[in-house]
Design a protein around this motif. Structure first.
Motif, PDB file in Angstrom:
ATOM      1  N   PHE A  18       0.808  -1.139   0.141  1.00 11.45           N
ATOM      2  CA  PHE A  18       0.192   0.271   0.085  1.00 11.45           C
ATOM      3  C   PHE A  18       1.277   1.206  -0.042  1.00 11.45           C
ATOM      4  CE2 PHE A  18      -1.896   3.180   2.245  1.00 11.45           C
ATOM      5  CZ  PHE A  18      -2.727   3.482   2.100  1.00 11.45           C
ATOM      6  N   ARG A  19       1.097   2.240  -0.690  1.00 11.14           N
ATOM      7  CA  ARG A  19       1.565   3.503  -0.614  1.00 11.14           C
ATOM      8  C   ARG A  19       0.506   4.117  -0.355  1.00 11.14           C
ATOM      9  NH1 ARG A  19       5.166   3.490  -6.034  1.00 11.14           N
ATOM     10  NH2 ARG A  19       6.317   1.864  -5.697  1.00 11.14           N
ATOM     11  N   TRP A  20       1.276   5.330   0.401  1.00 13.68           N
ATOM     12  CA  TRP A  20       1.161   6.083   0.720  1.00 13.68           C
ATOM     13  C   TRP A  20       1.978   7.117   0.647  1.00 13.68           C
ATOM     14  CZ3 TRP A  20       2.377   9.536   5.700  1.00 13.68           C
ATOM     15  CH2 TRP A  20       2.140  10.017   5.901  1.00 13.68           C
ATOM     16  N   TYR A  21       1.004   8.674  -0.019  1.00 14.72           N
ATOM     17  CA  TYR A  21       1.510  10.204  -0.686  1.00 14.72           C
ATOM     18  C   TYR A  21       1.706  11.105   0.011  1.00 14.72           C
ATOM     19  CZ  TYR A  21       2.522   7.456  -4.577  1.00 14.72           C
ATOM     20  OH  TYR A  21       2.937   6.424  -6.083  1.00 14.72           O
ATOM     21  N   PRO A  22       2.312  11.955   1.361  1.00 14.46           N
ATOM     22  CA  PRO A  22       1.995  12.175   2.355  1.00 14.46           C
ATOM     23  C   PRO A  22       2.191  13.886   1.245  1.00 14.46           C
ATOM     24  CG  PRO A  22       4.121  11.473   2.907  1.00 14.46           C
ATOM     25  CD  PRO A  22       3.826  10.353   1.809  1.00 14.46           C
ATOM     26  N   GLY A  23       1.843  14.742   1.912  1.00 17.09           N
ATOM     27  CA  GLY A  23       2.259  16.547   1.730  1.00 17.09           C
ATOM     28  C   GLY A  23       1.224  17.253   0.993  1.00 17.09           C
ATOM     29  N   LYS A  24       0.783  18.388   0.113  1.00 17.34           N
ATOM     30  CA  LYS A  24       0.315  19.059   0.043  1.00 17.34           C
ATOM     31  C   LYS A  24       0.592  18.191  -1.587  1.00 17.34           C
ATOM     32  CE  LYS A  24      -2.095  23.834  -0.381  1.00 17.34           C
ATOM     33  NZ  LYS A  24      -1.573  24.696   0.146  1.00 17.34           N
ATOM     34  N   LYS A  25      -0.238  18.262  -2.143  1.00 12.59           N
ATOM     35  CA  LYS A  25      -0.565  18.356  -3.700  1.00 12.59           C
ATOM     36  C   LYS A  25      -0.720  19.174  -4.502  1.00 12.59           C
ATOM     37  CE  LYS A  25       0.978  13.762  -3.313  1.00 12.59           C
ATOM     38  NZ  LYS A  25       2.576  13.785  -3.104  1.00 12.59           N
ATOM     39  N   GLU A  26      -0.017  19.932  -5.036  1.00 14.05           N
ATOM     40  CA  GLU A  26      -0.435  21.298  -6.484  1.00 14.05           C
ATOM     41  C   GLU A  26      -0.731  20.459  -7.149  1.00 14.05           C
ATOM     42  OE1 GLU A  26       1.192  24.213  -4.947  1.00 14.05           O
ATOM     43  OE2 GLU A  26       1.325  23.614  -2.873  1.00 14.05           O
ATOM     44  N   LYS A  27      -0.044  20.604  -8.013  1.00 10.76           N
ATOM     45  CA  LYS A  27       0.417  20.323  -9.642  1.00 10.76           C
ATOM     46  C   LYS A  27      -0.337  18.872  -9.600  1.00 10.76           C
ATOM     47  CE  LYS A  27       3.253  23.939 -10.736  1.00 10.76           C
ATOM     48  NZ  LYS A  27       4.990  24.116 -10.618  1.00 10.76           N
ATOM     49  N   LYS A  28       0.325  18.024  -9.775  1.00  9.59           N
ATOM     50  CA  LYS A  28       0.263  16.456  -9.477  1.00  9.59           C
ATOM     51  C   LYS A  28      -0.232  15.362  -8.025  1.00  9.59           C
ATOM     52  CE  LYS A  28       4.012  16.470 -13.612  1.00  9.59           C
ATOM     53  NZ  LYS A  28       4.795  15.796 -14.413  1.00  9.59           N
ATOM     54  N   GLN A  29      -1.151  14.884  -8.388  1.00  9.41           N
ATOM     55  CA  GLN A  29      -1.505  13.996  -7.452  1.00  9.41           C
ATOM     56  C   GLN A  29      -1.205  12.803  -7.711  1.00  9.41           C
ATOM     57  OE1 GLN A  29      -3.593  15.210  -5.148  1.00  9.41           O
ATOM     58  NE2 GLN A  29      -3.794  17.400  -6.181  1.00  9.41           N
ATOM     59  N   ALA A  30      -1.242  12.148  -6.247  1.00 14.46           N
ATOM     60  CA  ALA A  30      -0.425  10.540  -6.260  1.00 14.46           C
ATOM     61  C   ALA A  30      -1.131   9.979  -7.766  1.00 14.46           C
ATOM     62  CB  ALA A  30      -0.601  10.388  -5.356  1.00 14.46           C
ATOM     63  N   PRO A  31      -0.516   9.221  -8.077  1.00 21.47           N
ATOM     64  CA  PRO A  31       0.959   8.724  -7.680  1.00 21.47           C
ATOM     65  C   PRO A  31       2.855   9.140  -8.579  1.00 21.47           C
ATOM     66  CG  PRO A  31      -0.016   7.149  -9.863  1.00 21.47           C
ATOM     67  CD  PRO A  31      -0.527   8.118  -9.158  1.00 21.47           C
ATOM     68  N   ASN A  32       2.230  10.353  -7.680  1.00 22.46           N
ATOM     69  CA  ASN A  32       3.895  11.517  -8.125  1.00 22.46           C
ATOM     70  C   ASN A  32       3.918  11.301  -6.422  1.00 22.46           C
ATOM     71  OD1 ASN A  32       5.233  13.348 -10.315  1.00 22.46           O
ATOM     72  ND2 ASN A  32       4.129  13.948  -8.993  1.00 22.46           N
ATOM     73  N   GLY A  33       4.839  11.434  -7.099  1.00 18.85           N
ATOM     74  CA  GLY A  33       6.236  12.344  -5.532  1.00 18.85           C
ATOM     75  C   GLY A  33       6.330  11.209  -4.262  1.00 18.85           C
ATOM     76  N   PHE A  34       6.739  11.862  -2.952  1.00 20.64           N
ATOM     77  CA  PHE A  34       7.768  11.275  -1.889  1.00 20.64           C
ATOM     78  C   PHE A  34       6.207   9.839  -1.534  1.00 20.64           C
ATOM     79  CE2 PHE A  34       9.119  10.028   2.550  1.00 20.64           C
ATOM     80  CZ  PHE A  34       9.964   9.325   2.300  1.00 20.64           C
ATOM     81  N   TYR A  35       6.534   9.175  -1.116  1.00 16.26           N
ATOM     82  CA  TYR A  35       5.920   8.050  -1.067  1.00 16.26           C
ATOM     83  C   TYR A  35       6.667   6.720   0.555  1.00 16.26           C
ATOM     84  CZ  TYR A  35       7.213   4.799  -3.808  1.00 16.26           C
ATOM     85  OH  TYR A  35       8.496   3.185  -4.514  1.00 16.26           O
ATOM     86  N   PHE A  36       5.357   6.542   1.507  1.00 15.70           N
ATOM     87  CA  PHE A  36       5.973   5.628   2.666  1.00 15.70           C
ATOM     88  C   PHE A  36       4.896   4.387   1.830  1.00 15.70           C
ATOM     89  CE2 PHE A  36       6.685   9.313   4.900  1.00 15.70           C
ATOM     90  CZ  PHE A  36       7.623   9.080   6.140  1.00 15.70           C
ATOM     91  N   ALA A  37       5.309   3.232   1.768  1.00 12.81           N
ATOM     92  CA  ALA A  37       4.891   2.124   1.828  1.00 12.81           C
ATOM     93  C   ALA A  37       5.286   0.469   2.646  1.00 12.81           C
ATOM     94  CB  ALA A  37       5.156   1.609  -0.270  1.00 12.81           C
ATOM     95  N   PRO A  38       3.772   0.648   3.317  1.00 10.27           N
ATOM     96  CA  PRO A  38       3.750  -0.808   4.144  1.00 10.27           C
ATOM     97  C   PRO A  38       3.650  -2.065   3.517  1.00 10.27           C
ATOM     98  CG  PRO A  38       2.562   0.173   4.584  1.00 10.27           C
ATOM     99  CD  PRO A  38       2.548   1.117   3.759  1.00 10.27           C
ATOM    100  N   TYR A  39       4.418  -2.896   3.610  1.00  9.18           N
ATOM    101  CA  TYR A  39       3.844  -3.918   2.594  1.00  9.18           C
ATOM    102  C   TYR A  39       4.482  -5.598   3.388  1.00  9.18           C
ATOM    103  CZ  TYR A  39       9.023  -4.610   2.260  1.00  9.18           C
ATOM    104  OH  TYR A  39      11.011  -5.039   2.799  1.00  9.18           O
ATOM    105  N   LEU A  40       3.914  -6.384   2.550  1.00  9.36           N
ATOM    106  CA  LEU A  40       4.070  -7.991   3.101  1.00  9.36           C
ATOM    107  C   LEU A  40       4.529  -8.827   2.316  1.00  9.36           C
ATOM    108  CD1 LEU A  40       0.133  -8.709   4.432  1.00  9.36           C
ATOM    109  CD2 LEU A  40       2.290  -8.077   5.910  1.00  9.36           C
ATOM    110  N   ARG A  41       5.391  -9.781   2.397  1.00  5.33           N
ATOM    111  CA  ARG A  41       5.733 -11.093   1.520  1.00  5.33           C
ATOM    112  C   ARG A  41       5.462 -12.645   1.726  1.00  5.33           C
ATOM    113  NH1 ARG A  41      11.354  -9.316  -0.215  1.00  5.33           N
ATOM    114  NH2 ARG A  41      10.390  -7.858  -1.137  1.00  5.33           N
ATOM    115  N   ILE A  42       5.223 -13.267   0.911  1.00  7.84           N
ATOM    116  CA  ILE A  42       5.238 -14.525   1.599  1.00  7.84           C
ATOM    117  C   ILE A  42       6.305 -14.686   0.351  1.00  7.84           C
ATOM    118  CG2 ILE A  42       3.037 -14.389   0.313  1.00  7.84           C
ATOM    119  CD1 ILE A  42       2.228 -17.137   2.226  1.00  7.84           C
ATOM    120  N   GLY A  43       6.501 -16.176   0.378  1.00  8.73           N
ATOM    121  CA  GLY A  43       7.683 -16.005  -0.955  1.00  8.73           C
ATOM    122  C   GLY A  43       7.668 -18.030  -0.283  1.00  8.73           C
ATOM    123  N   ASP A  44       7.628 -19.055  -1.655  1.00  9.23           N
ATOM    124  CA  ASP A  44       8.318 -20.385  -0.753  1.00  9.23           C
ATOM    125  C   ASP A  44       9.464 -20.809  -2.639  1.00  9.23           C
ATOM    126  OD1 ASP A  44       7.853 -22.802  -0.385  1.00  9.23           O
ATOM    127  OD2 ASP A  44       6.658 -23.151  -1.897  1.00  9.23           O
TER     128      ASP A  44
END
Length: 171
Positions: A18-44
């Motif tokens: 999941f990506r979260w783009y903090p901060g004020k968006k004036e010109k371009k909205q997400a998915p543009n700019g700095f982000y934090f991304a919590p994630y899960l991983r499963i593998g075999d």
């Protein structure tokens, strides 16, 4: 003397995030700019190979070729947090820089050996005890099982890692 036969590699890894783009968006909205991304991983993952081993018959002192199969496998689950920045360039291109991410999880590593040679190792024999000791030496937490056709060792393994990269996109 051992010769490898039929090397096989298989596996998968799934990483939903999941990506979260903090901060004020004036010109371009997400998915543009700095982000934090919590994630899960499963593998075999698994790596399997057959091989031939030379076994000396203790009664006849004749060397015989025996078949064996070894499977190395790992399965795990974990999660983490990544930081990055994404730029939309024009109408069709993007650059996504995964600046840094860390993750932690746990899993199990298993090594399994299948061979009819194991049937010649009765429990309590010197060869059986030596094989069991060698498998237990892999880790103090190792869980070892030996039967007439299979020897396996399973080790619980925590893992930590870092994640980073660069992705160029076109839509």
């Amino acid at each position: 003397d051992a010769g490898f036969i039929n090397l096989e590699l298989s596996g998968y890894s799934i990483t939903p995030e999941f990506r979260w783009y903090p901060g004020k968006k004036e010109k371009k909205q997400a998915p543009n700019g700095f982000y934090f991304a919590p994630y899960l991983r499963i593998g075999d993952y698994a790596f399997e190979t057959g091989f031939e081993i030379d076994v000396t018959n203790p009664l006849t002192n004749v060397v015989e070729k025996k078949n064996a199969t070894t499977t190395f496998s790992y399965g795990g689950f974990g999660g983490g947090l990544m930081m990055g920045s994404q730029w939309i360039i024009g109408k069709h291109f993007s650059i996504d820089w995964y600046i840094i991410g860390g993750h932690y999880g746990s899993g199990n590593m298993e090594v399994e050996i299948k061979s009819d040679v194991l049937a010649t190792l009765p429990p309590g024999s010197v060869d059986y005890n030596n094989l069991e000791a060698e498998l237990k030496a892999i880790s103090p937490d190792a869980e070892v099982h030996i039967s007439s056709d299979k020897a396996s060792v399973k080790v619980p393994t925590p893992y930590v890692g870092i994640r980073g990269g660069l992705c160029l996109g076109y839509a």
